[in-house]
Design a protein around this motif. Structure first.
Motif, PDB file in Angstrom:
ATOM      1  N   VAL A  67       0.842  -1.199   0.000  1.00 18.02           N
ATOM      2  CA  VAL A  67       0.000   0.000   0.000  1.00 18.02           C
ATOM      3  C   VAL A  67       0.879   1.253   0.000  1.00 18.02           C
ATOM      4  N   ARG A  68       0.542   2.193  -0.901  1.00 15.83           N
ATOM      5  CA  ARG A  68       1.318   3.427  -1.038  1.00 15.83           C
ATOM      6  C   ARG A  68       0.612   4.642  -0.451  1.00 15.83           C
ATOM      7  N   ALA A  69      -0.693   4.562  -0.248  1.00 13.44           N
ATOM      8  CA  ALA A  69      -1.445   5.676   0.326  1.00 13.44           C
ATOM      9  C   ALA A  69      -2.786   5.149   0.821  1.00 13.44           C
ATOM     10  N   ILE A  70      -3.371   5.871   1.771  1.00 15.09           N
ATOM     11  CA  ILE A  70      -4.644   5.472   2.377  1.00 15.09           C
ATOM     12  C   ILE A  70      -5.647   6.610   2.224  1.00 15.09           C
ATOM     13  N   GLY A  71      -6.879   6.262   1.874  1.00 20.71           N
ATOM     14  CA  GLY A  71      -7.964   7.233   1.798  1.00 20.71           C
ATOM     15  C   GLY A  71      -9.067   6.867   2.767  1.00 20.71           C
ATOM     16  N   LEU A  72      -9.785   7.875   3.246  1.00 20.02           N
ATOM     17  CA  LEU A  72     -10.859   7.669   4.215  1.00 20.02           C
ATOM     18  C   LEU A  72     -12.186   8.199   3.682  1.00 20.02           C
ATOM     19  N   SER A  73     -13.250   7.504   4.006  1.00 26.13           N
ATOM     20  CA  SER A  73     -14.608   8.015   3.776  1.00 26.13           C
ATOM     21  C   SER A  73     -15.425   7.656   5.001  1.00 26.13           C
ATOM     22  N   GLY A  74     -16.616   8.252   5.132  1.00 25.50           N
ATOM     23  CA  GLY A  74     -17.386   7.904   6.312  1.00 25.50           C
ATOM     24  C   GLY A  74     -18.762   8.525   6.353  1.00 25.50           C
ATOM     25  N   ALA A 216       1.840   1.599  11.546  1.00 27.86           N
ATOM     26  CA  ALA A 216       2.403   1.046  10.314  1.00 27.86           C
ATOM     27  C   ALA A 216       2.978  -0.350  10.577  1.00 27.86           C
ATOM     28  N   GLU A 217       3.656  -0.484  11.707  1.00 28.80           N
ATOM     29  CA  GLU A 217       4.220  -1.793  12.054  1.00 28.80           C
ATOM     30  C   GLU A 217       3.115  -2.809  12.312  1.00 28.80           C
ATOM     31  N   ALA A 218       2.087  -2.391  13.057  1.00 29.39           N
ATOM     32  CA  ALA A 218       0.989  -3.313  13.380  1.00 29.39           C
ATOM     33  C   ALA A 218       0.225  -3.735  12.133  1.00 29.39           C
ATOM     34  N   TRP A 219       0.063  -2.816  11.182  1.00 29.91           N
ATOM     35  CA  TRP A 219      -0.686  -3.112   9.967  1.00 29.91           C
ATOM     36  C   TRP A 219       0.173  -3.710   8.854  1.00 29.91           C
ATOM     37  N   GLY A 220       1.466  -3.801   9.077  1.00 29.09           N
ATOM     38  CA  GLY A 220       2.351  -4.366   8.064  1.00 29.09           C
ATOM     39  C   GLY A 220       2.502  -3.483   6.848  1.00 29.09           C
ATOM     40  N   MET A 221       2.607  -2.163   7.071  1.00 29.73           N
ATOM     41  CA  MET A 221       2.721  -1.187   5.983  1.00 29.73           C
ATOM     42  C   MET A 221       3.902  -0.268   6.220  1.00 29.73           C
ATOM     43  N   ALA A 222       4.273   0.444   5.170  1.00 29.57           N
ATOM     44  CA  ALA A 222       5.202   1.550   5.321  1.00 29.57           C
ATOM     45  C   ALA A 222       4.461   2.731   5.938  1.00 29.57           C
ATOM     46  N   ARG A 223       5.203   3.759   6.331  1.00 32.29           N
ATOM     47  CA  ARG A 223       4.576   4.980   6.861  1.00 32.29           C
ATOM     48  C   ARG A 223       4.048   5.796   5.679  1.00 32.29           C
ATOM     49  N   VAL A 224       2.869   5.394   5.200  1.00 34.20           N
ATOM     50  CA  VAL A 224       2.313   5.965   3.976  1.00 34.20           C
ATOM     51  C   VAL A 224       1.462   7.187   4.302  1.00 34.20           C
ATOM     52  N   PRO A 225       1.224   8.069   3.328  1.00 35.13           N
ATOM     53  CA  PRO A 225       0.352   9.225   3.554  1.00 35.13           C
ATOM     54  C   PRO A 225      -1.120   8.827   3.631  1.00 35.13           C
ATOM     55  N   VAL A 226      -1.875   9.615   4.397  1.00 34.82           N
ATOM     56  CA  VAL A 226      -3.317   9.449   4.522  1.00 34.82           C
ATOM     57  C   VAL A 226      -3.967  10.702   3.944  1.00 34.82           C
ATOM     58  N   CYS A 227      -4.839  10.540   2.944  1.00 34.02           N
ATOM     59  CA  CYS A 227      -5.424  11.709   2.288  1.00 34.02           C
ATOM     60  C   CYS A 227      -6.709  12.140   2.977  1.00 34.02           C
ATOM     61  N   ALA A 228      -7.180  13.333   2.623  1.00 37.35           N
ATOM     62  CA  ALA A 228      -8.371  13.902   3.273  1.00 37.35           C
ATOM     63  C   ALA A 228      -9.589  13.014   3.067  1.00 37.35           C
ATOM     64  N   GLY A 229      -9.798  12.510   1.844  1.00 35.75           N
ATOM     65  CA  GLY A 229     -10.904  11.603   1.581  1.00 35.75           C
ATOM     66  C   GLY A 229     -12.212  12.316   1.321  1.00 35.75           C
ATOM     67  N   GLY A 230     -13.330  11.718   1.755  1.00 36.38           N
ATOM     68  CA  GLY A 230     -14.625  12.320   1.448  1.00 36.38           C
ATOM     69  C   GLY A 230     -15.740  11.774   2.302  1.00 36.38           C
ATOM     70  N   GLY A 231     -16.848  12.515   2.359  1.00 37.94           N
ATOM     71  CA  GLY A 231     -18.069  11.980   2.929  1.00 37.94           C
ATOM     72  C   GLY A 231     -18.478  10.749   2.144  1.00 37.94           C
ATOM     73  N   ASP A 232     -19.270   9.876   2.755  1.00 37.75           N
ATOM     74  CA  ASP A 232     -19.534   8.575   2.137  1.00 37.75           C
ATOM     75  C   ASP A 232     -20.105   8.665   0.735  1.00 37.75           C
TER      76      ASP A 232
END
Length: 481
Positions: A67-74, A216-232
């Motif tokens: 994984v290179r980046a993470i996005g959030l919605s909600g 990052a260690e717990a999830w088995g990922m690099a310290r990747v960026p997290v983007c702003a994302g969007g409402g659901d």
């Protein structure tokens, strides 16, 4: 690889997509909602975080490592109150909570320009009146409050340590000048808040922090960026390519949403249309929102002790039933569009000795469809036009229900690959955009069509004939709610 995490009402969904946009892993962890008093709807943010860890840990480890980046919605509109130590003060008040009706009137009294400033009608589901309720009813919690976050942004805080949000989600607080895409200081002042109490505001494609070392260690990922994302719903629109003026989608989740992308800001406070920022820069959208959609189906299945939703839908399809004399008002937790009435109730009408569980289920499916048709009328009155509608969310799995919906809306419904993943898939696309890997037109293309459900003329006529009674039933019962 790109990870999308959606903080839904009924669960956390996580999905990993590759550079071709194909899903390589997906998972879900369930959530429950608390209703401690009439009209109240709450969740403990710590449950979101536990479910997020569970959903991510279920994903394929090899895919996670790439994984290179993470996005959030909600889920939108929820009020997460934090103190100066960034600890949660009280359970989050959710989007379908209706306790703040009086505070809506108070907010308009405090700021008579509210509709002009926000472009939206004040409703109990929005975040701002919830804070006025807390101020008036829980003064200790109010005095402790230092920052207010939306649900997905609490997850961001736990992931990165940053207090940040995006414009599409923040539009549903009533604290945003949606036309100018910035916090509205007059609306904040009307709630005795300032921008210091708000998270950092971003476009949905902006990076907002880096995954913490230990996570990052717990999830088995690099310290990747997290983007702003969007409402659901905005993230779901990104996922299915609803990104151009006139594109439309129907989201069939806990709530039901008709969403139309717009190239400019088109408020319509005379009706109950929501006009919000899209999750992509320079775009807006309009929505009609009903509070109870697929949740009604879950409810009637549990009510009748049926084994599963899928089993009931299969039984209905095999029975050949297309109509039933019973009517159902799907207002189990109030309603937003078109009634803006947190006190509205669910109703079965026309029951007889011959009414059986399948009749209740069919009338529920039809009642939701008729309520969505009411919402489409509001959008049409606001000047919104679309020829076809893409379907997303868990309800997109049922072609049988799709035929009822297409016939009630009198529009073809388009089903696309991965549409049941909804916002989580769009969040992964936003993550990709946040690191500059492709542009909007190449990343946010509409997925392949897997099917089209056309309106059934006979069924359209049946449902159209029911609409006057459906509308009259609500109006007749409104004084009793």
């Amino acid at each position: 690889m790109y990870l999308g995490i959606d903080v839904g009402t009924s669960g956390i969904k996580a999905v990993i997509i590759d550079d071709k946009g194909e899903v390589v892993a997906e998972s879900r962890a369930g959530l429950t909602v608390s209703h401690p008093h009439p009209l109240w709807s709450e969740q403990d943010p710590s449950d979101w975080w536990s479910a997020t860890n569970s959903a991510v840990s279920q994903l394929d480890a090899a895919a996670r490592s790439k994984v290179r980046a993470i996005g959030l919605s909600g889920q939108m509109h929820g009020a997460v109150l934090l103190n100066k130590a960034r600890k949660v003060i009280r359970p989050a008040i959710l989007w379908n909570d209706g306790r703040s009706g009086a505070e809506c009137d108070e907010l308009l009294r405090r700021e008579p320009r509210a509709h002009e400033l926000t472009g939206n009608l004040i409703m109990p589901g929005f975040t701002a009146p919830k804070l006025l309720w807390v101020k008036g009813n829980e003064p200790k919690a109010w005095d402790e409050t230092d920052v207010v976050l939306l649900p997905k942004d609490y997850i961001r805080l736990r992931m990165t340590g940053e207090t940040a949000t995006d414009l599409s989600d923040a539009s549903g607080t009533l604290w945003v000048d949606v036309a100018e895409r910035k916090w509205s200081e007059p609306m904040l002042k009307a709630c005795d808040l300032t921008t210091d109490n708000m998270p950092w505001l971003n476009e949905g494609t902006a990076p907002t922090g880096i995954l913490r070392d230990e996570l990052a260690e717990a999830w088995g990922m690099a310290r990747v960026p997290v983007c702003a994302g969007g409402g659901d719903n905005a993230a779901g629109a990104v996922g299915v390519g609803v990104i151009h003026d006139g594109d439309a989608l129907l989201s069939l989740g806990t709530s039901g949403v008709l969403f139309a992308a717009t190239k400019d800001f088109r408020p319509n406070v005379a009706g109950t249309v929501h006009a919000f920022c899209h999750a992509l820069p320079g775009l807006w959208h309009q929505m009609s929102v009903m509070l109870n959609c697929a949740s009604c189906i879950d409810w009637v299945v549990a009510l009748t002790n049926a084994p599963s939703v899928a089993g009931v839908l299969t039984a209905l399809e095999q029975s050949g039933r297309t109509d039933t004399p019973e009517l159902f008002l799907p207002y189990l937790t109030g309603e937003r569009t078109p009634h803006n009435n947190p006190h509205a109730k669910g109703v079965f009408f026309g029951l007889t000795a011959s009414t059986d569980p399948l009749a209740l289920a069919l009338s529920t499916l039809q009642g939701v469809a008729l309520a969505l048709a009411d919402g489409m009328d509001v959008l049409t009155d606001a000047g919104t036009r679309f020829d076809a509608i893409t379907v997303i969310g868990g309800g997109s799995r049922s072609a049988y229900w799709g035929r009822i919906l297409a016939s009630a809306l009198n529009k073809p419904l388009i089903y696309r690959s991965g549409a049941d993943l909804g916002p989580s898939y769009g969040a992964a696309r936003l993550a990709r955009l946040s690191i500059g890997d492709g542009d909007i037109d190449t990343v946010c293309v509409a997925p392949p069509i897997t099917g089209v459900v056309e309106p059934d003329r006979a069924l359209s006529d049946q449902l159209s004939a029911k609409r006057p009674a459906f509308k009259a039933l609500y109006q007749s019962l409104k004084p009793l709610f």
